[in-house]
Design an enzyme around this catalytic site. Structure first.
Site, short mmCIF file in Angstrom:
data_model
loop_
_atom_site.label_atom_id
_atom_site.label_comp_id
_atom_site.label_asym_id
_atom_site.label_seq_id
_atom_site.Cartn_x
_atom_site.Cartn_y
_atom_site.Cartn_z
N HIS A 1 -1.06 -1.91 1.66
CA HIS A 1 -1.85 -3.02 2.20
C HIS A 1 -3.06 -2.49 3.00
CE1 HIS A 1 2.33 -4.91 2.22
NE2 HIS A 1 1.65 -5.76 1.47
N GLY B 1 2.79 -9.81 4.31
CA GLY B 1 3.27 -9.14 5.52
C GLY B 1 4.19 -7.98 5.22
P1 AMP Z 1 2.30 -8.19 -1.08
O1 AMP Z 1 2.30 -8.29 0.41
O2 AMP Z 1 3.41 -7.35 -1.62
O3 AMP Z 1 2.14 -9.53 -1.75
O4 AMP Z 1 0.99 -7.38 -1.45
C1 AMP Z 1 -0.28 -7.77 -0.99
C2 AMP Z 1 -1.33 -6.99 -1.73
O5 AMP Z 1 -1.13 -5.59 -1.51
C3 AMP Z 1 -1.27 -7.22 -3.23
O6 AMP Z 1 -2.59 -7.27 -3.74
C4 AMP Z 1 -0.54 -5.99 -3.71
O7 AMP Z 1 -0.85 -5.64 -5.04
C5 AMP Z 1 -1.07 -4.94 -2.75
N1 AMP Z 1 -0.15 -3.81 -2.70
C6 AMP Z 1 1.20 -3.84 -2.51
N2 AMP Z 1 1.71 -2.61 -2.60
C7 AMP Z 1 0.69 -1.76 -2.85
C8 AMP Z 1 0.57 -0.36 -3.07
N3 AMP Z 1 1.63 0.46 -3.03
N4 AMP Z 1 -0.65 0.15 -3.32
C9 AMP Z 1 -1.74 -0.66 -3.37
N5 AMP Z 1 -1.70 -1.99 -3.18
C10 AMP Z 1 -0.51 -2.54 -2.93
#
Ligand code: AMP
Length: 283
Positions: free
Chosen positions: A39, A33
């Site tokens: 995301h 989230g």
């Molecule tokens: P999180 O909500 O931070 O656990 O991230 C969920 C997904 O989004 C994970 O696969 C992360 O690697 C991806 N994600 C987070 N930040 C970025 C970003 N800046 N660019 C690309 N993917 C991202």
């Protein structure tokens, strides 16, 4: 034809009941989230490649250590749901921690070697929490593809290993890191940064980009890249470096020579905020 509105599941059974009636390829985007453009880039990719797109929003307590930011982690469910609906998600699951880890829960997944260095060293137990929740999400959604960000490079390595070792019939799709115009990788944790922290936070990408430029010149000694990154990071007195790594992208073992592709990664503390970033070179 107006698109059917996004379906929301809370319990595991609700999720299964909706999932069973979705036919065609299914793409899953797991998140914690506090959604941002990173995301949404994963959702967009899934939307382009799959007949159905599912997302999960779950701040997974099992991947946070005792002194970490679990209680402070940003949460804005209403906004997240609106963004996912707008992006064309068909099904979103928002389980509670009690549903995910009910009393008596005791089955954990440990991906061994690739979980040990880097983030695993700084955050003991982190990847055990990640691997366990991702396996549960895979079982819950039965996706054909699952979308992860290169932003969390070690997480991608751990999950690819998990999928291979436990025979999940799921294709892992890795999406490029989405950055702010000044290079800072988007992250839900960027919300913690004060104005001063935010200005200093560009140091991660500046260090990586300088090392990349040197790599492109064809140097063979990884210590050259380490020195460049260290000098840029040390020029920012507010940054506390946790690690700088130049590793094999598959094993995550530090390289002794720059022959093939390498993963440059780093973790830096700015005040109370811990930031990570990476670049894959020569891949
Ligand atoms: P999180 O909500 O931070 O656990 O991230 C969920 C997904 O989004 C994970 O696969 C992360 O690697 C991806 N994600 C987070 N930040 C970025 C970003 N800046 N660019 C690309 N993917 C991202």
């Amino acid at each position: 034809v107006p698109k059917e509105s996004m379906k929301k599941a809370s319990t595991f059974q609700e999720l299964r009941d909706i999932r069973t009636n979705l036919h065609g390829t299914f793409g899953l985007v797991p998140t914690m989230g506090a959604l941002h453009a990173g995301h949404l880039s994963l959702v967009r990719r899934a939307r382009a490649e799959c007949a159905n797109v599912g997302a999960s929003i779950f701040v997974n307590p099992a991947q946070f250590g005792p002194g970490e930011d679990l209680s402070a982690y940003p949460r804005d469910l209403e906004r997240d749901l609106a963004l996912l609906e707008e992006a064309g998600v068909d099904l979103v699951w928002t389980p509670t921690a009690e549903m995910m880890y009910p009393a008596g829960f005791q089955s954990w997944i440990t991906v061994e070697e690739v979980s040990r260095p880097l983030e695993g060293k700084c955050r003991p137990g982190h990847f055990r929490g990640v691997a366990t929740v991702v396996a549960k999400l895979f079982n819950a959604f039965s996706p054909d593809r699952a979308y992860f960000g290169q932003k969390d490079a070690q997480q991608v390595v751990v999950i690819k290993r998990l999928v291979q070792d436990l025979n999940f019939p799921i294709q892992i799709v890795v999406c490029p890191t989405v950055r702010e115009p000044d290079g800072l990788a988007m992250s839900s944790r960027n919300a913690y940064l004060s104005a001063e922290d935010r200005r200093s936070a560009t140091v991660l990408y500046r260090a990586l980009a300088a090392a990349e430029a040197e790599f492109r010149r064809g140097v063979s000694d990884p210590e050259r890249l380490r020195t460049i990154m260290r000098s840029i990071l040390h020029a920012e007195p507010r940054a506390n470096v946790e690690y700088i790594s130049i590793a094999d992208p598959d094993s995550l073992i530090e390289v002794k020579e720059l022959a093939g592709p390498v993963l440059l990664s780093l973790a830096v503390r700015l005040g109370k905020t811990r930031l990570i970033d990476n670049l894959l070179l020569g891949g």
